[in-house]
Design a protein around this motif. Structure first.
Motif, mmCIF file in Angstrom:
data_model
loop_
_atom_site.group_PDB
_atom_site.id
_atom_site.type_symbol
_atom_site.label_atom_id
_atom_site.label_comp_id
_atom_site.label_asym_id
_atom_site.label_seq_id
_atom_site.Cartn_x
_atom_site.Cartn_y
_atom_site.Cartn_z
ATOM 1 N N VAL A 39 0.549 -1.280 0.048
ATOM 2 C CA VAL A 39 0.009 -0.204 -0.146
ATOM 3 C C VAL A 39 0.844 1.275 -0.139
ATOM 4 O O VAL A 39 2.114 1.107 0.530
ATOM 5 C CB VAL A 39 -0.627 0.205 1.156
ATOM 6 N N ASN A 40 0.165 2.472 -0.482
ATOM 7 C CA ASN A 40 1.735 3.796 0.002
ATOM 8 C C ASN A 40 1.541 4.238 0.977
ATOM 9 O O ASN A 40 0.725 3.834 2.079
ATOM 10 C CB ASN A 40 0.375 4.582 -0.863
ATOM 11 N N GLU A 41 2.058 5.319 1.614
ATOM 12 C CA GLU A 41 2.815 5.561 2.961
ATOM 13 C C GLU A 41 1.834 6.367 3.484
ATOM 14 O O GLU A 41 0.768 6.568 4.748
ATOM 15 C CB GLU A 41 3.627 5.822 2.972
ATOM 16 N N SER A 42 0.812 6.869 1.912
ATOM 17 C CA SER A 42 -0.400 7.818 2.432
ATOM 18 C C SER A 42 -1.498 7.321 2.525
ATOM 19 O O SER A 42 -2.141 7.698 3.841
ATOM 20 C CB SER A 42 -0.787 8.552 1.026
ATOM 21 N N THR A 43 -1.715 6.004 1.971
ATOM 22 C CA THR A 43 -2.776 5.503 3.257
ATOM 23 C C THR A 43 -2.701 4.608 4.424
ATOM 24 O O THR A 43 -3.610 4.705 5.225
ATOM 25 C CB THR A 43 -2.576 3.595 2.477
ATOM 26 N N LEU A 44 -1.181 4.238 4.924
ATOM 27 C CA LEU A 44 -1.151 4.279 6.147
ATOM 28 C C LEU A 44 -1.246 5.630 7.068
ATOM 29 O O LEU A 44 -1.984 5.222 8.279
ATOM 30 C CB LEU A 44 0.382 3.421 6.495
ATOM 31 N N ARG A 45 -1.045 6.410 6.303
ATOM 32 C CA ARG A 45 -0.959 8.300 7.430
ATOM 33 C C ARG A 45 -2.137 7.732 7.176
ATOM 34 O O ARG A 45 -2.852 8.505 8.516
ATOM 35 C CB ARG A 45 -0.381 9.101 6.648
ATOM 36 N N PHE A 46 -3.634 7.612 6.570
ATOM 37 C CA PHE A 46 -4.643 7.910 6.476
ATOM 38 C C PHE A 46 -5.279 6.659 7.121
ATOM 39 O O PHE A 46 -6.124 7.033 8.467
ATOM 40 C CB PHE A 46 -5.395 8.279 5.035
ATOM 41 N N TRP A 47 -4.638 5.755 7.492
ATOM 42 C CA TRP A 47 -5.612 5.070 8.381
ATOM 43 C C TRP A 47 -5.282 5.195 9.849
ATOM 44 O O TRP A 47 -5.916 5.092 10.355
ATOM 45 C CB TRP A 47 -4.947 3.660 8.018
ATOM 46 N N GLU A 48 -4.049 5.468 10.296
ATOM 47 C CA GLU A 48 -3.545 5.794 11.176
ATOM 48 C C GLU A 48 -4.428 7.315 12.128
ATOM 49 O O GLU A 48 -5.016 6.882 12.445
ATOM 50 C CB GLU A 48 -1.965 6.667 11.027
ATOM 51 N N LYS A 49 -5.008 8.094 11.661
ATOM 52 C CA LYS A 49 -6.228 9.097 11.452
ATOM 53 C C LYS A 49 -7.762 8.435 12.103
ATOM 54 O O LYS A 49 -7.591 8.921 12.874
ATOM 55 C CB LYS A 49 -6.159 10.434 10.520
ATOM 56 N N GLU A 50 -8.369 7.543 10.791
ATOM 57 C CA GLU A 50 -9.133 6.946 11.028
ATOM 58 C C GLU A 50 -9.587 6.286 12.003
ATOM 59 O O GLU A 50 -10.348 5.684 12.748
ATOM 60 C CB GLU A 50 -9.587 6.078 9.862
ATOM 61 N N PHE A 51 -7.993 4.808 12.360
ATOM 62 C CA PHE A 51 -7.860 3.950 13.576
ATOM 63 C C PHE A 51 -7.276 4.369 14.438
ATOM 64 O O PHE A 51 -5.995 4.719 14.701
ATOM 65 C CB PHE A 51 -7.676 3.058 12.717
ATOM 66 N N ASP A 52 -7.903 4.031 16.168
ATOM 67 C CA ASP A 52 -6.371 4.737 16.660
ATOM 68 C C ASP A 52 -5.762 3.670 17.233
ATOM 69 O O ASP A 52 -4.953 3.666 17.931
ATOM 70 C CB ASP A 52 -7.337 5.262 17.802
ATOM 71 N N ILE A 53 -6.211 2.515 17.305
ATOM 72 C CA ILE A 53 -5.046 1.228 17.495
ATOM 73 C C ILE A 53 -3.496 1.658 16.509
ATOM 74 O O ILE A 53 -2.650 0.405 17.095
ATOM 75 C CB ILE A 53 -6.090 -0.712 17.019
ATOM 76 N N ILE A 54 -3.620 1.916 15.414
ATOM 77 C CA ILE A 54 -2.241 2.151 14.512
ATOM 78 C C ILE A 54 -1.815 3.345 15.630
ATOM 79 O O ILE A 54 -2.535 4.743 15.465
ATOM 80 C CB ILE A 54 -2.826 2.428 12.782
ATOM 81 N N ASN A 55 -0.820 3.027 16.320
ATOM 82 C CA ASN A 55 -0.334 4.840 17.182
ATOM 83 C C ASN A 55 1.025 4.385 16.628
ATOM 84 O O ASN A 55 2.079 3.835 17.695
ATOM 85 C CB ASN A 55 -0.919 4.838 18.114
ATOM 86 N N PRO A 56 1.687 4.464 15.567
ATOM 87 C CA PRO A 56 3.367 4.719 15.981
ATOM 88 C C PRO A 56 4.070 5.604 16.015
ATOM 89 O O PRO A 56 3.383 6.434 16.472
ATOM 90 C CB PRO A 56 3.060 4.588 13.796
ATOM 91 N N ARG A 57 5.797 5.334 16.432
ATOM 92 C CA ARG A 57 5.976 6.135 17.435
ATOM 93 C C ARG A 57 6.556 7.143 15.901
ATOM 94 O O ARG A 57 6.513 6.971 15.439
ATOM 95 C CB ARG A 57 7.363 5.779 17.949
ATOM 96 N N LYS A 58 6.464 8.715 16.838
ATOM 97 C CA LYS A 58 6.807 9.425 16.141
ATOM 98 C C LYS A 58 8.303 10.186 16.402
ATOM 99 O O LYS A 58 8.384 10.630 17.472
ATOM 100 C CB LYS A 58 6.476 10.916 16.069
ATOM 101 N N ASN A 59 9.518 10.499 16.382
ATOM 102 C CA ASN A 59 10.285 10.744 16.008
ATOM 103 C C ASN A 59 10.533 12.695 16.646
ATOM 104 O O ASN A 59 9.000 13.401 15.717
ATOM 105 C CB ASN A 59 12.020 10.455 15.497
ATOM 106 N N ALA A 60 11.346 13.263 15.929
ATOM 107 C CA ALA A 60 11.197 15.064 16.715
ATOM 108 C C ALA A 60 10.835 15.397 15.542
ATOM 109 O O ALA A 60 10.394 16.566 14.537
ATOM 110 C CB ALA A 60 12.503 15.661 17.203
ATOM 111 N N LYS A 61 11.230 14.882 14.064
ATOM 112 C CA LYS A 61 11.212 14.756 12.469
ATOM 113 C C LYS A 61 9.882 14.773 12.342
ATOM 114 O O LYS A 61 9.400 15.344 11.303
ATOM 115 C CB LYS A 61 12.500 14.724 11.390
ATOM 116 N N GLY A 62 9.069 13.941 12.909
ATOM 117 C CA GLY A 62 7.780 13.200 12.925
ATOM 118 C C GLY A 62 7.432 12.162 11.969
ATOM 119 O O GLY A 62 6.690 11.713 11.140
#
Length: 118
Positions: free
Chosen positions: A24-47
């Motif tokens: 899948v595209n990275e944008s799909t993962l970012r979108f799913w992250e906004k839509e589903f609270d069960i996806i919660n990757p860590r983010k560094n200072a750069k995002g």
């Protein structure tokens, strides 16, 4: 979909690695992250996102509902809300069956090499 697996288990995976795993595209993962609270990757200072195994399992579950079963995002959200444990078990069973199918196809190919049809 048979998940593309890495040979070595890592603690964290980049968004590009996870996108590649599920094709899948990275944008799909970012979108799913906004839509589903069960996806919660860590983010560094750069995002930059770093996915743990539990995040990848959540992506696998959402992928199963949305891409394989054809549910809408709202339908997938509702399914997870209504009976998350049953949904997780069903996805695990489907995933195991897919892996067994792959193994059987590999065995069939190996036997075909040993004893060609004809």
């Amino acid at each position: 979909m048979v998940l593309k697996k890495d040979k070595i288990q890592k603690l964290y995976y980049s968004i590009s690695e996870v996108a590649h795993m599920f094709d899948v595209n990275e944008s799909t993962l970012r979108f799913w992250e906004k839509e589903f609270d069960i996806i919660n990757p860590r983010k560094n200072a750069k995002g930059s996102r770093f996915y743990k195994q539990e995040d990848i399992e959540a992506v696998r579950l959402i992928y199963h509902l949305v891409k394989e079963r054809g549910m809408t995002l709202a339908g997938a959200r509702q399914k997870l809300k209504d009976n998350r444990e049953t949904t997780i078990r069903q996805e695990e069973i489907v995933n195991r069956l897919k892996n067994i199918r792959q193994e059987l196809l590999s065995l069939k190919s190996a036997f075909d090499l040993i004893e060609p049809k004809g």
